[in-house]
Enzyme design. Structure first.
Site, PDB file in Angstrom:
ATOM      1  N   CYS A   1       0.641  -0.835  -0.012  1.00 19.95           N
ATOM      2  CA  CYS A   1      -0.089  -0.106   0.256  1.00 19.95           C
ATOM      3  C   CYS A   1       0.939   1.329   0.144  1.00 19.95           C
ATOM      4  CB  CYS A   1      -0.932  -0.023   1.030  1.00 19.95           C
ATOM      5  SG  CYS A   1      -1.986  -1.733   1.269  1.00 19.95           S
TER       6      CYS A   1
ATOM      7  N   HIS B   1      -2.877   7.600   5.748  1.00 22.10           N
ATOM      8  CA  HIS B   1      -2.920   6.455   5.276  1.00 22.10           C
ATOM      9  C   HIS B   1      -3.737   6.832   5.390  1.00 22.10           C
ATOM     10  CE1 HIS B   1      -2.132   3.050   3.648  1.00 22.10           C
ATOM     11  NE2 HIS B   1      -1.892   2.337   4.871  1.00 22.10           N
TER      12      HIS B   1
ATOM     13  N   GLU C   1      -1.499   6.126  13.660  1.00 19.73           N
ATOM     14  CA  GLU C   1      -0.807   6.929  12.546  1.00 19.73           C
ATOM     15  C   GLU C   1      -0.873   8.297  13.064  1.00 19.73           C
ATOM     16  OE1 GLU C   1      -2.462   6.834   9.050  1.00 19.73           O
ATOM     17  OE2 GLU C   1      -1.863   8.450   8.100  1.00 19.73           O
TER      18      GLU C   1
ATOM     19  N   LYS D   1      -9.935   8.079   2.042  1.00 16.09           N
ATOM     20  CA  LYS D   1      -9.842   6.895   1.296  1.00 16.09           C
ATOM     21  C   LYS D   1     -11.311   5.689   2.399  1.00 16.09           C
ATOM     22  CE  LYS D   1      -5.700   4.001   1.208  1.00 16.09           C
ATOM     23  NZ  LYS D   1      -4.649   5.582   2.370  1.00 16.09           N
TER      24      LYS D   1
ATOM     25  N   HIS E   1     -10.153   2.023   0.290  1.00 11.65           N
ATOM     26  CA  HIS E   1      -8.252   1.747   0.155  1.00 11.65           C
ATOM     27  C   HIS E   1      -8.106   1.549  -1.850  1.00 11.65           C
ATOM     28  CE1 HIS E   1      -4.058   1.553   0.902  1.00 11.65           C
ATOM     29  NE2 HIS E   1      -4.441   0.532   2.082  1.00 11.65           N
TER      30      HIS E   1
ATOM     31  N   PHE F   1       1.957  -3.430   4.221  1.00 17.55           N
ATOM     32  CA  PHE F   1       1.413  -4.412   4.394  1.00 17.55           C
ATOM     33  C   PHE F   1       3.448  -5.057   4.937  1.00 17.55           C
ATOM     34  CE2 PHE F   1      -2.006  -7.144   4.270  1.00 17.55           C
ATOM     35  CZ  PHE F   1      -2.473  -6.510   5.099  1.00 17.55           C
TER      36      PHE F   1
END
Lengths: 79, 422
Positions: free
Chosen positions: B172, B313, B323, B344, B349, B408
């Site tokens: 991502c 994010h 975050e 998002k 996403h 990830f």
């Protein structure tokens, strides 16, 4: 299956896969030189012929199928 | 060595809101959600049956018509992620007004468009077919139609770009890494122009089932998919999968200025880091994200108080507040006067394309002096000091924007963008 029928079905596959006009698919039309195919397109085209006619075209025979006419005559003797 | 300046002169996008940058942006500002029940395959048997799909149609009213971007006979040879990437690249290249370059100039134009997963549905379909019909039926276009770097390859072939040809794969973070790394190639003089971004098309049975299995997706909103992506909200329960592509044209400032190009913004900072923690989860304090952001700030040579807008994010998972904590530590006292939102909430996403479309939204936030909203944020976290733009856009001064992307494997990227005066 009549010879005309085979020709028609082969031509349809060529038109569908290479996106060319039907009139351009003549006896001596080369897939690569005249119809805009690359080597991967010809592999896919042979696979399409195999599927359409329920036949298996061995790799060495496939290498000799360069034109529309080659394809039609090979398939005529194979079916 | 003094680094060359890098500016953005073109933008292209295919998003779940629309095909096209301006159409996506106006819907984003209007609070439109791209979520709905999955239509491209029957997903009823899956734990999650909703996603943010690209609206398909005849190309009018922001719909995506594949025929506008690639001939039908060529479309058959590529996975959908390549199609999305090609469309976004074409939009960006036209927007930048590129064309008519000399052979020498073409050698100075490169492409770096990545993807998180690549041709996942093509791989799945081919695996099923090989079981059913045998290996002789595998298409010669299966491999070149599924490989992640084949957007970069296809774009270079279509436009004759002979400069660096590359494709990052960092889950991502891919889109942000592509833009950051491509900027560095220009800074170092390896290229004068880079077409950079990310693309993804993983809304397929194996994609949804896979992310369901690692408990990453929202599952509780079958009846109301548009309420599912709710970053920072108390009721968030996982991310909503999106698809599409974002591509920008990055250009050496001097070149852009000399040809009179429209300059949208400058890439002033880029930071990267790794978490060394877990394959899918960030560490509890997200110190890796903080280090990436600090690295970008250091590279830019700005003070953190200059950051007006943060495109988070913010995936609508438990990690959102982690975050937020890292951003608030970074900004310190300045957090109270900055705005952060997660787009998002509207787009879902987009995985490998997320960082690219979000960089574009950050650029547009600078251009139009408005922070896009965080949809569905009804109950913000108690410890939120920063404005999270809940439900509505926030019109405000935005000269500097920060765009965060985390992936990830524990991979983090932060981009800093700034308005270019005059």
């Amino acid at each position: 299956m009549s010879d005309n029928d085979i020709e028609k079905r082969v031509r349809n596959k060529v038109v569908e896969h290479l996106g060319v006009e039907e009139e351009k698919v003549t006896e001596n039309a080369s897939f690569i030189d005249d119809l805009g195919a690359d080597s991967l397109d010809t592999v896919e085209l042979v696979m399409a012929f195999e599927e359409e006619f329920g036949i298996e075209i061995p790799d060495d025979a496939a290498e000799n199928i360069q034109t529309f006419g080659d394809a039609v005559s090979y398939i005529k003797q194979a079916v | 060595m003094k680094m060359r300046r890098v500016v953005i002169t073109g933008m292209g996008m295919v998003s779940p809101l629309a095909s096209g940058v301006e159409a996506s942006w106006s819907r984003l500002l209007d609070g439109v959600s791209g979520a709905g029940t999955i239509t491209q395959f029957d997903a009823d048997h899956l734990t999650t049956n909703y996603a943010c799909e690209v609206p398909k149609g005849d190309g009018s009213e922001g719909t995506f018509n594949a025929d506008d971007w690639m001939e039908p006979k060529e479309q058959r040879k590529v996975d959908q992620f390549i199609l999305f990437g090609m469309a976004a690249a074409d939009q960006a290249i036209r927007d930048a007004g590129l064309g008519g370059e000399s052979p020498e100039e073409l050698e100075r134009i490169g492409v770096m468009i990545g993807s998180g997963i690549g041709g996942l549905s093509s791989i799945a379909d081919t695996a099923v077919m090989i079981k059913e019909k045998g290996p002789r039926r595998v298409s010669p276009f299966f491999i070149p139609g599924s490989l992640i770097n084949l957007i970069s390859g296809q774009v270079s072939i279509r436009y004759g770009y002979k400069g660096p040809n590359h494709a990052p794969v960092t889950a991502c973070s891919t889109g942000a890494h592509a833009i950051g790394d491509a900027s560095r190639l220009i800074q170092w003089g390896d290229a004068d122009v880079m077409v950079a971004g990310g693309a993804e098309a993983a809304i397929c049975e194996i994609g949804i089932a896979g992310f369901n299995a690692c408990k990453a997706l929202s599952t509780k909103h079958r009846d109301d998919p548009q309420a599912a992506s709710r970053p920072w909200d108390a009721d968030r329960d996982g991310f909503v999968m999106g698809e599409g592509a974002g591509v920008v044209v990055l250009e050496n400032y001097e070149r852009a200025k000399a040809r009179g190009a429209t300059i949208y913004a400058e890439v002033i900072g880029y930071g990267l880091s790794g978490d060394a923690h877990h394959i899918t989860a960030p560490p509890p304090d997200h110190e890796g994200a903080e280090r990436a952001m600090r690295a970008a700030v250091k590279r830019a040579g700005i003070d953190v108080s200059e950051i007006d807008y943060v495109n988070a994010h913010g995936t609508s998972t438990m990690a959102d507040t982690i975050e937020m904590g890292a951003v608030q530590r970074l900004l310190g006292d300045a957090a109270a006067k900055a705005t952060m939102s997660s787009t998002k909430s509207a787009t879902g996403h987009l995985l490998g394309a997320a960082g690219a479309i979000e960089a574009i939204f950050s650029i547009l936030a600078i251009r139009d002096q408005v922070a896009p909203p965080t949809l569905n944020l009804e109950t913000p976290p108690d410890d939120a000091v920063i404005d999270l733009a809940p439900l509505k856009k926030v019109e405000r001064k935005i000269d500097v924007a920060l765009s965060n992307s985390f992936g990830f494997g524990g991979t983090n990227a932060a981009l800093l963008l700034r308005k270019v005066e005059g």
